[in-house]
Design an enzyme around this catalytic site. Sequence first.
Site, PDB file in Angstrom:
ATOM      1  N   LYS A 132     -31.443 -43.715  32.636  1.00  0.00           N
ATOM      2  CA  LYS A 132     -30.883 -42.357  32.532  1.00  0.00           C
ATOM      3  C   LYS A 132     -29.435 -42.271  33.035  1.00  0.00           C
ATOM      4  O   LYS A 132     -28.953 -43.179  33.719  1.00  0.00           O
ATOM      5  CB  LYS A 132     -31.787 -41.392  33.311  1.00  0.00           C
ATOM      6  CG  LYS A 132     -33.167 -41.199  32.665  1.00  0.00           C
ATOM      7  CD  LYS A 132     -33.963 -40.135  33.403  1.00  0.00           C
ATOM      8  CE  LYS A 132     -35.313 -39.891  32.742  1.00  0.00           C
ATOM      9  NZ  LYS A 132     -36.092 -38.840  33.437  1.00  0.00           N
ATOM     10  N   TYR A 152     -37.456 -34.231  24.435  1.00  0.00           N
ATOM     11  CA  TYR A 152     -38.230 -33.643  25.527  1.00  0.00           C
ATOM     12  C   TYR A 152     -38.901 -32.330  25.116  1.00  0.00           C
ATOM     13  O   TYR A 152     -39.244 -31.518  25.982  1.00  0.00           O
ATOM     14  CB  TYR A 152     -37.337 -33.428  26.748  1.00  0.00           C
ATOM     15  CG  TYR A 152     -37.098 -34.694  27.556  1.00  0.00           C
ATOM     16  CD1 TYR A 152     -38.149 -35.343  28.202  1.00  0.00           C
ATOM     17  CD2 TYR A 152     -35.825 -35.240  27.695  1.00  0.00           C
ATOM     18  CE1 TYR A 152     -37.946 -36.493  28.950  1.00  0.00           C
ATOM     19  CE2 TYR A 152     -35.615 -36.399  28.442  1.00  0.00           C
ATOM     20  CZ  TYR A 152     -36.687 -37.015  29.064  1.00  0.00           C
ATOM     21  OH  TYR A 152     -36.489 -38.156  29.805  1.00  0.00           O
ATOM     22  N   PHE A 169     -37.894 -26.390  34.197  1.00  0.00           N
ATOM     23  CA  PHE A 169     -36.816 -27.371  34.392  1.00  0.00           C
ATOM     24  C   PHE A 169     -36.205 -27.862  33.079  1.00  0.00           C
ATOM     25  O   PHE A 169     -35.317 -28.711  33.097  1.00  0.00           O
ATOM     26  CB  PHE A 169     -37.321 -28.561  35.214  1.00  0.00           C
ATOM     27  CG  PHE A 169     -38.506 -29.293  34.621  1.00  0.00           C
ATOM     28  CD1 PHE A 169     -38.344 -30.225  33.609  1.00  0.00           C
ATOM     29  CD2 PHE A 169     -39.790 -29.043  35.094  1.00  0.00           C
ATOM     30  CE1 PHE A 169     -39.427 -30.900  33.064  1.00  0.00           C
ATOM     31  CE2 PHE A 169     -40.883 -29.717  34.548  1.00  0.00           C
ATOM     32  CZ  PHE A 169     -40.703 -30.648  33.531  1.00  0.00           C
ATOM     33  N   ARG A 182     -44.625 -48.369  33.673  1.00  0.00           N
ATOM     34  CA  ARG A 182     -44.800 -47.217  34.558  1.00  0.00           C
ATOM     35  C   ARG A 182     -44.997 -47.671  36.009  1.00  0.00           C
ATOM     36  O   ARG A 182     -44.569 -46.982  36.941  1.00  0.00           O
ATOM     37  CB  ARG A 182     -45.947 -46.339  34.053  1.00  0.00           C
ATOM     38  CG  ARG A 182     -45.579 -45.692  32.708  1.00  0.00           C
ATOM     39  CD  ARG A 182     -46.683 -44.857  32.124  1.00  0.00           C
ATOM     40  NE  ARG A 182     -46.856 -43.599  32.825  1.00  0.00           N
ATOM     41  CZ  ARG A 182     -46.064 -42.539  32.687  1.00  0.00           C
ATOM     42  NH1 ARG A 182     -45.015 -42.595  31.889  1.00  0.00           N
ATOM     43  NH2 ARG A 182     -46.316 -41.427  33.334  1.00  0.00           N
ATOM     44  N   ASN A 197     -34.053 -39.144  38.138  1.00  0.00           N
ATOM     45  CA  ASN A 197     -35.021 -40.167  38.560  1.00  0.00           C
ATOM     46  C   ASN A 197     -34.839 -41.507  37.853  1.00  0.00           C
ATOM     47  O   ASN A 197     -35.777 -42.297  37.749  1.00  0.00           O
ATOM     48  CB  ASN A 197     -36.455 -39.635  38.410  1.00  0.00           C
ATOM     49  CG  ASN A 197     -36.840 -39.359  36.966  1.00  0.00           C
ATOM     50  OD1 ASN A 197     -35.995 -39.413  36.088  1.00  0.00           O
ATOM     51  ND2 ASN A 197     -38.108 -39.087  36.734  1.00  0.00           N
ATOM     52  N   HIS A 209     -36.867 -43.396  32.263  1.00  0.00           N
ATOM     53  CA  HIS A 209     -37.988 -42.796  31.541  1.00  0.00           C
ATOM     54  C   HIS A 209     -38.784 -43.920  30.906  1.00  0.00           C
ATOM     55  O   HIS A 209     -38.213 -44.920  30.469  1.00  0.00           O
ATOM     56  CB  HIS A 209     -37.490 -41.859  30.430  1.00  0.00           C
ATOM     57  CG  HIS A 209     -38.548 -41.494  29.444  1.00  0.00           C
ATOM     58  ND1 HIS A 209     -39.439 -40.473  29.674  1.00  0.00           N
ATOM     59  CD2 HIS A 209     -38.900 -42.056  28.248  1.00  0.00           C
ATOM     60  CE1 HIS A 209     -40.286 -40.409  28.644  1.00  0.00           C
ATOM     61  NE2 HIS A 209     -39.981 -41.354  27.777  1.00  0.00           N
ATOM     62  N   GLU A 265     -41.435 -42.456  20.289  1.00  0.00           N
ATOM     63  CA  GLU A 265     -40.169 -42.524  21.026  1.00  0.00           C
ATOM     64  C   GLU A 265     -39.315 -43.707  20.580  1.00  0.00           C
ATOM     65  O   GLU A 265     -38.093 -43.585  20.467  1.00  0.00           O
ATOM     66  CB  GLU A 265     -40.461 -42.555  22.530  1.00  0.00           C
ATOM     67  CG  GLU A 265     -41.037 -41.230  23.019  1.00  0.00           C
ATOM     68  CD  GLU A 265     -41.385 -41.215  24.500  1.00  0.00           C
ATOM     69  OE1 GLU A 265     -41.270 -42.254  25.178  1.00  0.00           O
ATOM     70  OE2 GLU A 265     -41.778 -40.131  24.986  1.00  0.00           O
TER      71      GLU A 265
HETATM   72  P1  CMP Z   1     -39.397 -38.373  32.444  1.00  0.00           P
HETATM   73  O1  CMP Z   1     -40.325 -39.500  32.694  1.00  0.00           O
HETATM   74  O2  CMP Z   1     -38.147 -38.663  31.691  1.00  0.00           O
HETATM   75  O3  CMP Z   1     -40.185 -37.204  31.703  1.00  0.00           O
HETATM   76  C1  CMP Z   1     -39.857 -35.839  31.832  1.00  0.00           C
HETATM   77  C2  CMP Z   1     -38.812 -35.616  32.870  1.00  0.00           C
HETATM   78  O4  CMP Z   1     -38.738 -34.295  33.342  1.00  0.00           O
HETATM   79  C3  CMP Z   1     -39.153 -36.427  34.101  1.00  0.00           C
HETATM   80  O5  CMP Z   1     -38.958 -37.803  33.854  1.00  0.00           O
HETATM   81  C4  CMP Z   1     -38.229 -35.799  35.114  1.00  0.00           C
HETATM   82  O6  CMP Z   1     -36.913 -36.293  35.015  1.00  0.00           O
HETATM   83  C5  CMP Z   1     -38.249 -34.361  34.673  1.00  0.00           C
HETATM   84  N1  CMP Z   1     -39.150 -33.563  35.503  1.00  0.00           N
HETATM   85  C6  CMP Z   1     -40.485 -33.651  35.564  1.00  0.00           C
HETATM   86  N2  CMP Z   1     -40.969 -32.738  36.435  1.00  0.00           N
HETATM   87  C7  CMP Z   1     -39.904 -32.078  36.921  1.00  0.00           C
HETATM   88  C8  CMP Z   1     -39.753 -31.035  37.857  1.00  0.00           C
HETATM   89  N3  CMP Z   1     -40.807 -30.486  38.470  1.00  0.00           N
HETATM   90  N4  CMP Z   1     -38.509 -30.586  38.121  1.00  0.00           N
HETATM   91  C9  CMP Z   1     -37.448 -31.137  37.486  1.00  0.00           C
HETATM   92  N5  CMP Z   1     -37.515 -32.149  36.585  1.00  0.00           N
HETATM   93  C10 CMP Z   1     -38.744 -32.610  36.315  1.00  0.00           C
END
Ligand code: CMP
Length: 143
Positions: free
Chosen positions: A11, A51, A59, A87, A114, A117, A128
């Site tokens: 990311k 997404y 969010f 994962r 984070n 993905h 995907e």
């Molecule tokens: P990802 O695995 O890319 O899938 C969805 C993304 O949404 C996740 O990683 C986070 O980056 C984001 N995400 C999931 N839960 C939250 C949350 N509670 N607040 C903000 N971002 C979130």
Amino acid sequence: MAIERTFSIVKPDAVKANKVGTVVGLLEEGGLTVVAQKMIRMTDAQAKEFYGVHKERPFFGDLVAFMTEGPCVVQVLEGENAILRNREIMGATNPEEAADGTIRKIVGTNIERNACHGSDAPETAAVEVAFFFSGSELAALAR
Ligand code: CMP
């Protein structure tokens, strides 16, 4: 065990922090092979569609803004049980809850920023991968 393919994103936070190599190293050390990879700048439309499952979540807007704020690296990873393995290597979605040694623990900042993905199931992996890579693109990279 089955050889699988999964989809992965390094990311924008990890790219900005110059941690692409760190992430790829952890994936490779974890037993996965990068079989396709490119750096892109995700468009607003791409992020919203990719997404889309989260579009009703509070969010969603912040997530789309984050994923389009700078370049990211999209990848196809291959290996035994690649979806689950990826994962495990990534760690929990929230870096604060991620195990030591995982990508999100080492590179991630918070639940939004984070670092990576990874697809959560074979069906989503197929969708995907196809979202970012064409069949002919993948065929040309066959080893
Ligand atoms: P990802 O695995 O890319 O899938 C969805 C993304 O949404 C996740 O990683 C986070 O980056 C984001 N995400 C999931 N839960 C939250 C949350 N509670 N607040 C903000 N971002 C979130």
